[in-house]
Design a protein around this motif. Structure first.
Motif, PDB file in Angstrom:
ATOM      1  N   GLU A 143       2.048   1.170   3.932  1.00  0.00           N
ATOM      2  CA  GLU A 143       2.781   1.433   5.496  1.00  0.00           C
ATOM      3  C   GLU A 143       3.878   1.928   4.796  1.00  0.00           C
ATOM      4  OE1 GLU A 143       4.494  -3.476   5.946  1.00  0.00           O
ATOM      5  OE2 GLU A 143       2.788  -3.691   6.496  1.00  0.00           O
ATOM      6  N   PHE A 144       3.877   2.218   4.336  1.00  0.00           N
ATOM      7  CA  PHE A 144       5.761   3.805   3.446  1.00  0.00           C
ATOM      8  C   PHE A 144       4.804   4.770   3.050  1.00  0.00           C
ATOM      9  CE2 PHE A 144       7.687  -0.659   4.384  1.00  0.00           C
ATOM     10  CZ  PHE A 144       8.333  -0.647   4.619  1.00  0.00           C
ATOM     11  N   ALA A 145       4.073   5.329   3.307  1.00  0.00           N
ATOM     12  CA  ALA A 145       3.037   5.952   2.083  1.00  0.00           C
ATOM     13  C   ALA A 145       3.527   7.491   2.910  1.00  0.00           C
ATOM     14  CB  ALA A 145       1.407   6.030   2.237  1.00  0.00           C
ATOM     15  N   ASP A 146       4.077   7.625   4.289  1.00  0.00           N
ATOM     16  CA  ASP A 146       4.631   9.262   4.655  1.00  0.00           C
ATOM     17  C   ASP A 146       6.380   8.787   4.410  1.00  0.00           C
ATOM     18  OD1 ASP A 146       5.550   7.053   6.160  1.00  0.00           O
ATOM     19  OD2 ASP A 146       4.912   8.192   7.851  1.00  0.00           O
ATOM     20  N   ARG A 147       6.700   8.410   3.776  1.00  0.00           N
ATOM     21  CA  ARG A 147       8.015   8.267   3.444  1.00  0.00           C
ATOM     22  C   ARG A 147       8.520   7.514   2.174  1.00  0.00           C
ATOM     23  NH1 ARG A 147      10.031   3.981   7.685  1.00  0.00           N
ATOM     24  NH2 ARG A 147       8.215   2.952   6.934  1.00  0.00           N
ATOM     25  N   GLY A 170      -1.298   8.408  -5.978  1.00  0.00           N
ATOM     26  CA  GLY A 170       0.088   9.364  -6.572  1.00  0.00           C
ATOM     27  C   GLY A 170       0.228   8.005  -7.132  1.00  0.00           C
ATOM     28  N   TYR A 171       1.254   7.366  -7.375  1.00  0.00           N
ATOM     29  CA  TYR A 171       1.630   6.158  -7.726  1.00  0.00           C
ATOM     30  C   TYR A 171       1.590   6.572  -9.573  1.00  0.00           C
ATOM     31  CZ  TYR A 171       1.647   3.887  -3.263  1.00  0.00           C
ATOM     32  OH  TYR A 171       2.051   3.446  -2.021  1.00  0.00           O
ATOM     33  N   TYR A 172       2.654   5.622 -10.151  1.00  0.00           N
ATOM     34  CA  TYR A 172       2.775   5.611 -11.815  1.00  0.00           C
ATOM     35  C   TYR A 172       2.385   4.610 -12.518  1.00  0.00           C
ATOM     36  CZ  TYR A 172       5.461   9.930 -12.258  1.00  0.00           C
ATOM     37  OH  TYR A 172       5.280  11.343 -12.098  1.00  0.00           O
ATOM     38  N   VAL A 173       2.195   3.916 -13.628  1.00  0.00           N
ATOM     39  CA  VAL A 173       2.005   3.211 -14.217  1.00  0.00           C
ATOM     40  C   VAL A 173       3.053   2.993 -15.378  1.00  0.00           C
ATOM     41  CG1 VAL A 173       0.266   2.282 -13.658  1.00  0.00           C
ATOM     42  CG2 VAL A 173      -0.071   3.393 -15.609  1.00  0.00           C
ATOM     43  N   SER A 174       3.605   1.724 -15.934  1.00  0.00           N
ATOM     44  CA  SER A 174       4.727   1.270 -16.817  1.00  0.00           C
ATOM     45  C   SER A 174       4.146   0.106 -17.739  1.00  0.00           C
ATOM     46  CB  SER A 174       6.220   1.127 -16.203  1.00  0.00           C
ATOM     47  OG  SER A 174       6.964   0.794 -17.381  1.00  0.00           O
ATOM     48  N   PHE A 175       4.192   0.312 -18.932  1.00  0.00           N
ATOM     49  CA  PHE A 175       3.709  -0.453 -19.911  1.00  0.00           C
ATOM     50  C   PHE A 175       4.494  -0.864 -20.951  1.00  0.00           C
ATOM     51  CE2 PHE A 175      -0.485   2.706 -19.032  1.00  0.00           C
ATOM     52  CZ  PHE A 175      -0.650   1.651 -18.473  1.00  0.00           C
ATOM     53  N   THR A 176       4.198  -2.272 -21.022  1.00  0.00           N
ATOM     54  CA  THR A 176       5.135  -2.604 -22.044  1.00  0.00           C
ATOM     55  C   THR A 176       4.261  -2.754 -23.463  1.00  0.00           C
ATOM     56  OG1 THR A 176       4.085  -5.610 -20.754  1.00  0.00           O
ATOM     57  CG2 THR A 176       5.926  -3.837 -19.755  1.00  0.00           C
ATOM     58  N   GLY A 177       4.881  -4.076 -23.828  1.00  0.00           N
ATOM     59  CA  GLY A 177       4.242  -4.325 -25.277  1.00  0.00           C
ATOM     60  C   GLY A 177       3.177  -5.408 -25.075  1.00  0.00           C
TER      61      GLY A 177
END
Length: 258
Positions: A143-147, A170-177
């Motif tokens: 819903e917010f992809a253009d903003r 185009g999103y990022y991923v963040s990894f934990t332990g």
């Protein structure tokens, strides 16, 4: 070598009361920057204070979906003001959690949208928590992809199809332990097969999720991020220093840490 812990709950018991020692050990281990993350009003106040006190520490402020039932419009108005602080670099963590259901799904979605609306106005990155709620999370983000362009799914553990959906946006991923755990062969294979290094960030999510071989250490703390970094460097077949340089570059770009 320099690493950034992009998601640390440094206001929690066991860390906040010895923060100088925690950060000193972190620096000694090569983890020289931190995003302190708030999940409630009191924590948001504290992470802003921490960020004001330490040059290489920044704040992300938001309300965890667990507390959505009790988040008011006034709370969100205060959040918008806090996000204008010079060291407040992201909205979050926010999102949806249908695993525990500590708050009603409709309230979680309402508060998630409220966070995203603020992020869109202020042009801040968003740190997203999603658990057993992937489809609704993506639907609301769309819903917010253009903003909103900068989104990271923190503590990532999605399947191959979900990973493809995240990356194509185009999103990022963040990894934990969790990536170091023996049971996570499938996730490690997904990373090798699908996830480009320029979309990767790393985090402790401390005081939770101590990595192998330090799982018995409680609380988790930023110094232990080195084990997660080494595991991922091995997956990408890179020297640890090269992996650290790239993920630190990613983190600085995503959060605007200059």
């Amino acid at each position: 070598m320099e690493l950034i812990d992009t998601h640390a709950h440094l206001t929690y018991d066991g860390l906040a009361d010895r923060i100088d020692d925690v950060l000193a050990r972190s620096i000694q281990a090569g983890v020289v920057g931190w995003i302190a993350v708030g999940t409630a009003q009191d924590e948001n106040n504290k992470v802003i204070d921490l960020a004001s006190r330490y040059e290489a520490l920044w704040a992300a402020v938001g309300f965890h979906p667990h507390s959505a039932d009790n988040v008011s419009r006034a709370d969100m108005d205060r959040l918008a003001k806090q996000l204008q602080h010079e060291k407040a670099v992201a909205v979050g963590e926010t999102g949806l959690d249908y695993y525990y259901m500590h708050s009603a799904a409709e309230n979680q979605k309402r508060i998630f949208r409220a966070h995203l609306a603020i992020a869109a106005v202020l042009q801040k990155p968003v740190v997203v928590h999603t658990r057993e709620a992937f489809d609704d999370t993506i639907e609301i983000l769309d819903e917010f992809a253009d903003r909103i362009k900068k989104v990271v799914i923190h503590c990532y553990g999605g399947d191959a199809g979900q990973t493809e959906q995240i990356l194509k946006r185009g999103y990022y991923v963040s990894f934990t332990g969790t990536i170091t755990f023996k049971r996570n062969d499938t996730l490690r294979q997904i990373i090798k097969d699908l996830v480009p290094l320029d979309r990767v960030m790393i985090e402790t999510d401390c005081p939770f999720i101590s990595p192998e071989p330090m799982r018995s250490v409680r609380p988790n703390e930023p110094a232990l991020l080195i084990h997660t970094a080494q595991c991922l460097a091995d997956l990408y077949n890179l020297p640890l220093t090269d992996f650290a340089n790239q993920t630190t570059k990613n983190s600085r770009l995503f959060f605007g840490l200059y």
